[in-house]
Design a protein around this motif. Structure first.
Motif, PDB file in Angstrom:
ATOM      1  N   VAL A 395       0.852  -1.190   0.000  1.00 51.69           N
ATOM      2  CA  VAL A 395       0.000   0.000   0.000  1.00 51.69           C
ATOM      3  C   VAL A 395       0.888   1.241   0.000  1.00 51.69           C
ATOM      4  O   VAL A 395       2.073   1.170   0.328  1.00 51.69           O
ATOM      5  N   VAL A 396       0.306   2.368  -0.402  1.00 48.35           N
ATOM      6  CA  VAL A 396       0.977   3.664  -0.279  1.00 48.35           C
ATOM      7  C   VAL A 396       0.003   4.560   0.478  1.00 48.35           C
ATOM      8  O   VAL A 396      -1.079   4.871  -0.020  1.00 48.35           O
ATOM      9  N   THR A 397       0.368   4.900   1.703  1.00 44.31           N
ATOM     10  CA  THR A 397      -0.549   5.701   2.531  1.00 44.31           C
ATOM     11  C   THR A 397       0.010   7.112   2.685  1.00 44.31           C
ATOM     12  O   THR A 397       1.173   7.357   2.382  1.00 44.31           O
ATOM     13  N   VAL A 398      -0.825   8.029   3.146  1.00 43.57           N
ATOM     14  CA  VAL A 398      -0.375   9.413   3.289  1.00 43.57           C
ATOM     15  C   VAL A 398       0.558   9.558   4.486  1.00 43.57           C
ATOM     16  O   VAL A 398       0.446   8.831   5.471  1.00 43.57           O
ATOM     17  N   SER A 399       1.476  10.519   4.374  1.00 42.22           N
ATOM     18  CA  SER A 399       2.504  10.696   5.412  1.00 42.22           C
ATOM     19  C   SER A 399       1.989  11.450   6.623  1.00 42.22           C
ATOM     20  O   SER A 399       2.669  11.550   7.615  1.00 42.22           O
ATOM     21  N   MET A 400       0.799  12.047   6.495  1.00 37.08           N
ATOM     22  CA  MET A 400       0.271  12.826   7.606  1.00 37.08           C
ATOM     23  C   MET A 400      -0.825  12.065   8.341  1.00 37.08           C
ATOM     24  O   MET A 400      -1.535  11.256   7.759  1.00 37.08           O
ATOM     25  N   GLN A 427      -4.599  16.345   8.736  1.00 37.81           N
ATOM     26  CA  GLN A 427      -3.203  16.206   8.313  1.00 37.81           C
ATOM     27  C   GLN A 427      -2.289  17.104   9.129  1.00 37.81           C
ATOM     28  O   GLN A 427      -1.312  17.633   8.613  1.00 37.81           O
ATOM     29  N   MET A 430       2.881  14.802  11.235  1.00 35.88           N
ATOM     30  CA  MET A 430       3.581  13.818  10.428  1.00 35.88           C
ATOM     31  C   MET A 430       3.490  12.495  11.198  1.00 35.88           C
ATOM     32  O   MET A 430       3.688  12.468  12.410  1.00 35.88           O
ATOM     33  N   ARG A 431       3.212  11.416  10.500  1.00 33.09           N
ATOM     34  CA  ARG A 431       2.970  10.160  11.208  1.00 33.09           C
ATOM     35  C   ARG A 431       4.236   9.687  11.941  1.00 33.09           C
ATOM     36  O   ARG A 431       5.295   9.589  11.345  1.00 33.09           O
ATOM     37  N   VAL A 441      -6.998   2.404   6.217  1.00 33.14           N
ATOM     38  CA  VAL A 441      -6.998   1.481   5.076  1.00 33.14           C
ATOM     39  C   VAL A 441      -7.811   0.228   5.433  1.00 33.14           C
ATOM     40  O   VAL A 441      -8.611  -0.264   4.634  1.00 33.14           O
ATOM     41  N   ALA A 459       8.019   2.970   3.904  1.00 36.84           N
ATOM     42  CA  ALA A 459       8.029   4.421   3.704  1.00 36.84           C
ATOM     43  C   ALA A 459       8.505   5.088   4.983  1.00 36.84           C
ATOM     44  O   ALA A 459       8.866   4.413   5.952  1.00 36.84           O
ATOM     45  N   LYS A 460       8.482   6.423   4.976  1.00 34.34           N
ATOM     46  CA  LYS A 460       9.052   7.162   6.090  1.00 34.34           C
ATOM     47  C   LYS A 460       8.070   7.304   7.258  1.00 34.34           C
ATOM     48  O   LYS A 460       6.864   7.420   7.053  1.00 34.34           O
TER      49      LYS A 460
END
Lengths: 674, 335
Positions: A395-400, A427, A430-431, A441, A459-460
């Motif tokens: 998956v690609v999730t939002v960073s916030m 948002q 930052m996670r 998700v 991811a970050k």
């Protein structure tokens, strides 16, 4: 920027079909976003890049079209007006804020509707005609790009113009009827007592020209671009004027604009010119001439051009060009503040020739000075492959994330990085972990009836210490089972552990799973992952509280999070070949009953320590938790593998080693052989 | 033990084999781990020494006979009476499922691989950036309208390298240029993929987070024609060799001349007669070289930047950017 083609024809007739003109403009850098037909008018909607404020007007674009087509521009004939002996009182507090202010006083005007042809022009811009005085300012703004304003002179207390910073808390009602509270970061035009306009942005209601206005003061000025930009943003107020000022307005155009508008106002309002004052400070050092030789163009573009060609192109764009030997000396016109150095001239040449007419070659890419540590990228790739092989989707999730979701994940105590200007409170942070972005998700898929999920993301995550690459893994729902087996089984701890074991096996990293409380994880089903004693992440069943916070009722969710920066720091996998065993192995199965709380891992560890050098492996076979065993006990079956790489083992040797294992586990753990 | 009677019995019972099941039962009875033959062998240890040879032979004979009988029976069943089990080859195969790589990381991998084959090196640089790397070093001054297209999220973190300035989330991948050039001398051929952030309201074509890939080549004598050639080669490899593209002038503060590249919609099998913008590029502005302290006039270079989402949307016909981040498994499993 709207370009009405009928209006354009007042100055140049490109003699091209609309479609062809649009194409030629696009290929010269003037993107045509739309072609609109408003009544009789065809209007091109152009995107003007921020460096070309000189083309935010019809004449500027006429000049560009002239360079592309070779047709000449017919400039309107304008009288020039000199400053008069009668002065208008204009004082400028800081010439950095306002480097020029031309005031023109026109008396005895008749403010009325504009004549039809002017109304047509104003309409073609999508504006509503207001009155002759106001329409003239809009017309001149669009014709030559100089923002203008007209005041009702009799409403300026003391008949004075003062260009100054606003006082803290000072108020003005702008012509749109809204009261604005100002502060010293905002430049205003004031009379003796009050602000009468927000400089370069919008005039004030109190002093606007109305049908009863008798005397008009026309303002044509130059304000600092950065200042106007900041004020306009701060006030949340943009106008055609501020849009141009913040992109820079031609200092010399201030006079041209004043003259053109004066001309039109005198004609249309029947007034008389009473006074003109030009408060000018030349703050800008004159632009230095730029040198260019055609070889420089060839070096940068790969295109051979002649001296004459370069001269012709630049001259067509109103540059002053002189040639000495093989060198051109170029003076750009005052409205081209974007032209500062040789590359800028090269771009003009390239643009006018057309990029599609420039040559194409393949670059020579040489050995690089840059050696990159590719290890992290390889680790990520290996993990991706291993995870996908285990049936896990990426998956690609939002960073916030936000405080609410962190709370629901029991993660509000994690150190946070805050976004100062988030779009929404969703948002604002930052996670710090992937959990709070994974849960939405899960919920989203659950809501669509998709209850079996295996997902990961690499991811970050972010903390005040910085950002770090993190692996998140989440499993929930039933285990994948093929149709030969009838029963669907829910995933459990061993499923997430198995996936992680595969990952670390692929990386050649020895990882241990140790029981330890972790806030988000269930006490009995949670573990810390360690490599050589250092914790690198956690894995386990999500805490019941988290599930209930997210309203998940009927299934468990397993989650793991690994700090990949720590994995990147580990040495890359390196494998040394071990000779294959030449002598047969002897396998002894052990089946025993032990108290439920004794972990299998401890028993295996003890076996390995007691088995001596011939014990080469201990393999788990099964666990029995049913009721055909004494209460409080579980059954365990595993096998011990004995082997030597120098000889075939004798029965007595195996027996001896195996006995010491059995003795140790029965002694130490109270295990009973079954 | 009466071995001849055992042999008779074996022959007799072999008659009763009618299908694979009864054949297997028969085999187990005689030859199984706990079958008759195994029993006879087991009795050897307790047998008198002089009997051992005879017993062993008898057991072997029995085994040979049973094997023979089974074989006979199998031949028969194959040809006549017994039907072998039919395999329904239309049933689904059984194996563990494969996971799906997200289409965005697949697209990044694909683009990266094209450039790596052309000689570029991939470097990942931070998402949390300084104003210098994101703006000033790229010739984007403060309070300049050229910043408009790079609206930025600021963080509550101080920039330790610049008094009073805050850190921000990079609004493009171009800061990678400044970072890498600051540390390394040319020749450089580098690509920088990664996430970027802009406070854009979310709709079908905008997101406040998306992905970009920056590329740059710096050396002595790099030309605009090289940029055209390289990007043409890239588009051919990524979109197919028949791709139709055009370069048109544009403005970026960090390149001069600057261009945008469009590809023809027809190339992607779309009926509309239209050009679709795919990337921005240009010759690196001398002010950028100045910001990284390269000697004036020694190097030239080009840079380009493309949006990963846009490339994926064009290539796969995805109409809504939000699908990428919703992670609906029905979407994920399509790629």
């Amino acid at each position: 920027m709207k370009l009405p083609l009928n209006w354009l024809k007042d100055y140049i007739d490109p003699k091209l079909k609309t479609e062809e003109l649009a194409h030629r403009l696009v290929m010269a850098g003037w993107e045509v976003e739309a072609v609109e037909t408003v009544g009789e008018e065809v209007v091109l909607e152009l995107e003007i890049t921020p460096n070309r404020s000189d083309c935010l007007n019809v004449l500027g674009l006429a000049r560009e079209i002239s360079a592309i087509t070779g047709k000449r521009v017919q400039y309107p004939k304008v009288k020039s007006y000199k400053p008069t002996a009668d002065k208008i009182s204009i004082s400028i507090e800081d010439k950095k804020d306002c480097s020029r202010y031309i005031g023109t006083l026109i008396k005895n005007v008749t403010v009325a509707d504009s004549p039809g042809n002017l109304q047509v022009r104003v309409n073609s811009l999508g504006l509503r005609p207001i009155s002759n005085a106001v329409d003239v300012t809009n017309f001149v703004l669009m014709e030559i790009g100089q923002p203008l304003h007209v005041f009702d002179y009799d409403k300026l207390t003391g008949g004075k113009i003062i260009v100054r910073r606003a006082k803290q808390g000072e108020k003005i009602i702008t012509i749109d009827g809204i009261e604005r509270v100002l502060d010293p970061t905002v430049l205003v035009i004031a009379d003796e007592v009050k602000p009468v306009a927000i400089a370069g942005i919008m005039g004030g209601k109190d002093t606007e020209v109305t049908l009863s206005t008798k005397n008009v003061l026309l303002e044509s000025a130059h304000f600092d671009m950065a200042l106007i930009r900041r004020s306009s943003r701060k006030l949340g107020l943009r106008s055609d004027s501020s849009y141009r000022f913040e992109r820079n307005v031609d200092w010399q155009g201030v006079l041209a604009g004043a003259d053109r508008a004066t001309d039109l106002l005198l004609n249309l309002t029947g007034g008389q010119l009473a006074a003109r004052t030009d408060a000018a400070f030349v703050t800008k050092t004159p632009v230095k001439p730029i040198q260019i030789i055609p070889e420089q163009i060839e070096t940068l573009l790969g295109l051979k051009v002649s001296l004459a060609q370069v001269k012709r192109i630049l001259t067509s764009l109103d540059f002053k060009v002189s040639v000495k030997a093989d060198k051109l000396t170029v003076n750009p016109p005052s409205f081209r503040s974007d032209i500062k150095e040789t590359v800028d001239l090269i771009e003009e040449v390239a643009r006018t020739i057309g990029f599609d007419h420039l040559p194409t070659s393949l670059p020579q890419i040489k050995a690089k000075n840059l050696t990159v540590d590719d290890h992290p990228r390889r680790v990520k790739k290996t993990l991706r492959q291993a995870l996908m092989a285990c049936g896990v989707d990426e998956v690609v999730t939002v960073s916030m994330t936000n405080a609410k979701d962190l709370n629901k994940c029991l993660q509000k105590d994690l150190k946070q990085v805050r976004v100062l200007n988030p779009l929404t409170v969703d948002q604002e942070l930052m996670r710090p972990s992937l959990l709070s972005v994974f849960m939405p998700v899960v919920i989203g898929n659950f809501n669509r009836g998709q209850k079996n999920l295996r997902v990961f993301e690499i991811a970050k995550t972010y903390s005040p210490q910085g950002e770090k690459t993190t692996l998140g893994l989440l499993l929930t729902g039933s285990r994948y089972q093929d149709w030969r087996l009838s029963r669907k089984e829910q995933m459990e701890y061993s499923d997430i552990k198995g996936v992680l074991e595969n990952c670390f096996c692929a990386l050649g990293v020895d990882v241990s799973f140790e029981k330890q409380g972790q806030m988000s994880l269930d006490e009995s089903d949670g573990s810390i992952l360690t490599v050589k004693g250092e914790a690198i992440g956690c894995a386990g069943k999500l805490n019941k509280a988290i599930l209930s916070n997210w309203d998940i009722k009927h299934q468990d969710v397993y989650f793991a999070e690994i700090d990949l920066e720590k994995v990147f720091a580990l040495p890359a996998k390196s494998v040394h070949y071990k000779p294959l065993a030449e002598f047969p192995a002897v396998i002894r199965d052990v089946s025993l009953a032990v108290k439920k709380e004794i972990p299998y891992g401890a028993i295996e560890k003890l076996c390995r320590s007691k088995g001596g050098s011939i014990l080469v492996d201990v393999q788990f076979i099964e666990q029995y938790l049913g009721d055909k065993i004494q209460p409080g006990y579980k059954g365990l079956v595993f096998s011990c593998l004995y082997q030597s790489n120098t000889k075939t083992l004798r029965e007595e040797e195996v027996h001896k080693a195996h006995q010491s294992i059995i003795q140790a586990i029965t002694g130490e753990f109270g295990a009973i052989l079954r | 033990m009466d071995f001849s009677q055992l042999q008779q019995q074996a022959k007799q019972e072999a008659q009763d084999i009618t299908d694979t099941k009864s054949r297997e039962e028969y085999r187990l009875k005689y030859l199984g781990k706990k079958g008759i033959v195994a029993e006879i062998f087991a009795s050897l240890s307790s047998a008198a020494l002089h009997e051992k040879a005879a017993i062993g032979k008898a057991a072997n004979d029995l085994r040979t006979l049973v094997n023979h009988l089974i074989e006979e029976k199998s031949k028969k069943t194959a040809s006549t009476s017994i039907k072998p089990e039919q395999v329904d080859i239309s049933l689904p195969g059984t194996s563990s499922v494969l996971g799906h790589q997200h289409i965005l990381t697949q697209t990044i991998d694909e683009i990266v691989s094209v450039f790596e084959k052309l000689g570029f090196v991939t470097v990942e640089t931070p998402e949390i950036e300084t104003e210098f790397h994101n703006f000033t070093g790229l010739n984007i001054p403060l309070d300049h309208p050229s910043r408009d297209s790079f609206d930025t999220f600021y963080l509550d973190q101080q920039d330790r390298s610049a008094q009073g300035r805050r850190l921000l989330l990079r609004s493009h991948t171009s800061p990678g240029q400044v970072r890498i050039m600051k540390e390394h001398k040319p020749p450089l051929a580098v690509i920088v993929p990664g996430r970027v952030y802009r406070p854009d309201a979310v709709d079908a074509s905008h997101s406040f987070m998306f992905h970009q890939l920056e590329g740059f080549l710096v050396d002595e004598k790099v030309k605009f024609s090289d940029l055209k050639g390289l990007l043409t080669e890239f588009c051919r490899r990524f979109f197919g060799k028949d791709v139709k593209m055009r370069f048109r002038p544009h403005f970026f503060p960090f390149t001069e001349p600057s261009a945008e590249v469009d590809i023809s919609a027809g190339t992607l099998g779309l009926a509309r007669k239209k050009w679709l913008e795919i990337l921005g590029c240009g010759m690196i502005h001398p002010n950028v070289f100045k910001a990284v302290s390269y000697p004036s006039g020694k190097y030239t270079g080009f840079a380009f930047g493309m949006g990963i989402e846009r490339m994926a949307m064009l290539k796969h016909g995805i109409k809504d950017i939000r699908l990428f981040y919703e992670n609906d498994v029905r979407f994920l499993k399509q790629f």
